[in-house]
Design an enzyme around this catalytic site. Structure first.
Site, short mmCIF file in Angstrom:
data_model
loop_
_atom_site.label_atom_id
_atom_site.label_comp_id
_atom_site.label_asym_id
_atom_site.label_seq_id
_atom_site.Cartn_x
_atom_site.Cartn_y
_atom_site.Cartn_z
N ALA A 12 -6.46 -5.27 1.03
CA ALA A 12 -5.59 -6.39 0.67
C ALA A 12 -4.96 -7.07 1.89
CB ALA A 12 -4.50 -5.92 -0.29
N THR A 16 -3.67 -11.29 3.07
CA THR A 16 -2.25 -11.66 2.94
C THR A 16 -1.99 -13.03 3.57
OG1 THR A 16 -1.77 -9.31 3.14
CG2 THR A 16 0.10 -10.80 3.29
N VAL A 93 -11.37 -8.73 -4.13
CA VAL A 93 -12.23 -9.42 -5.10
C VAL A 93 -12.18 -10.93 -4.90
CG1 VAL A 93 -11.95 -7.58 -6.83
CG2 VAL A 93 -10.36 -9.51 -6.85
N ASP A 94 -11.63 -11.36 -3.74
CA ASP A 94 -11.35 -12.78 -3.54
C ASP A 94 -12.52 -13.59 -2.99
OD1 ASP A 94 -11.31 -12.14 -0.73
OD2 ASP A 94 -9.16 -11.70 -0.86
N HIS A 111 -14.92 -3.53 -5.60
CA HIS A 111 -14.22 -3.79 -6.87
C HIS A 111 -14.71 -5.07 -7.56
CE1 HIS A 111 -10.88 -1.16 -5.00
NE2 HIS A 111 -11.62 -0.44 -5.81
N CYS A 122 -23.82 -7.91 -23.15
CA CYS A 122 -25.21 -8.11 -22.69
C CYS A 122 -25.32 -8.19 -21.17
CB CYS A 122 -25.81 -9.36 -23.32
SG CYS A 122 -25.18 -10.92 -22.65
N CYS A 144 -19.00 -14.77 -24.67
CA CYS A 144 -20.26 -14.93 -23.94
C CYS A 144 -21.09 -16.03 -24.59
CB CYS A 144 -21.03 -13.61 -23.95
SG CYS A 144 -22.71 -13.74 -23.32
N SER A 186 -4.51 0.57 2.92
CA SER A 186 -3.62 1.73 3.03
C SER A 186 -4.42 3.02 3.17
CB SER A 186 -2.75 1.82 1.78
OG SER A 186 -3.57 2.10 0.64
N ILE A 228 -3.06 -8.60 11.59
CA ILE A 228 -4.52 -8.63 11.46
C ILE A 228 -5.10 -9.96 11.95
CG2 ILE A 228 -6.40 -8.62 9.76
CD1 ILE A 228 -4.58 -6.69 8.10
#
Ligand code: ZN
Length: 251
Positions: A12, A16, A93-94, A111, A122, A144, A186, A228
């Site tokens: 995550a 950020t 998942v972005d 994920h 299906c 669906c 983490s 980061i």
């Protein structure tokens, strides 16, 4: 001679700076709000139409789909362009690694992805944008289009198992890589935590970039606490430069 493989495990924290909060981590928004957690828990989602209606409303407002990649995502894409073999294993998942220009085949999404939907009956997949357009047009719980089954986000919900093929790919990368960078995670949730151990056991140089201490800091060759957005571009530039140096110059 095969080039060294750089593996980047992203959590995550790498997103950020793109304005996406930590939703699923141990301290994430969903875990701290039982009502929100229900909306992303498979059992509740499948069993209760009201939960699904609320879940679609939550997806409509989710900032993930409108977020832009940041300097850290771009730095990983740049590493690939520089010719260094790289694979990304992400807890996110972005889809921001791909949006930054990294080849989709280089990204292992543990994920799943919030940018797609999947039918629980299906298995037909479609784009989240199309499904949300149907919600906007008045369908509270769009089924669906193929079989009428319940549609869900193509993410791994709480209570769902990880895709074993995806997990197998991630393990193979952890075993094969020469450098393993764990970024913004983490490292307290499986399988991400286990992958770090596997990489280290197989001789990878382990670099951890995270604001907070992780259980693997002791095992790491290098622990970086700086943000980061500046740390990752620097580390990856150094890696790429080391790649370009003739072998004879190495220590
Ligand atoms: Zn279906």
């Amino acid at each position: 001679m095969t080039k060294p493989l750089v593996a980047v495990l992203s959590g995550a924290g790498i997103s950020t700076d793109s304005g996406i909060p930590d939703y699923r981590g141990p301290q994430g928004l969903w875990r701290r709000d039982p009502e929100a957690e229900k909306l992303v828990t498979y059992e509740y989602y499948m069993g209760d139409p009201e939960i699904r209606r609320r879940s679609w409303q939550m997806r409509r407002k989710n900032r993930t789909l409108s977020a832009e990649p940041n300097a850290a995502h771009r730095a990983v894409a740049e590493l690939e362009r520089s010719g260094v073999p790289v694979r990304v294993i992400t807890q996110n998942v972005d889809g921001l690694h791909q949006l930054a220009g990294l080849s989709a085949r280089k990204v292992i999404e543990l994920h799943g992805t919030a940018r797609a939907v999947v039918c629980t009956k299906c298995g037909t997949r479609g784009s989240m944008a199309d499904a949300l357009a149907r919600v906007e047009a008045g369908e509270e719980d769009p089924p669906c289009p193929e079989c009428g089954g319940i549609l869900k986000s193509a993410t791994v919900m709480f209570g769902e198992r990880l895709d074993s093929r995806v997990l197998g790919e991630a393990l193979a990368v952890a075993k094969a890589c020469t450098v393993f960078l764990a970024v913004g995670s983490s490292l307290r949730v499986q399988p991400a935590a286990g992958l770090v151990g596997v990489a280290a056991d197989h001789g990878a140089r382990l670099v951890i970039v995270n604001a907070e201490p992780t259980p693997y800091d002791e095992l790491a060759d290098e622990v970086v606490r700086e943000p980061i957005g500046t740390a990752l571009p620097r580390l990856l530039r150094e890696l790429a430069a080391a790649e370009r140096r003739p072998r004879s110059e190495e220590g």
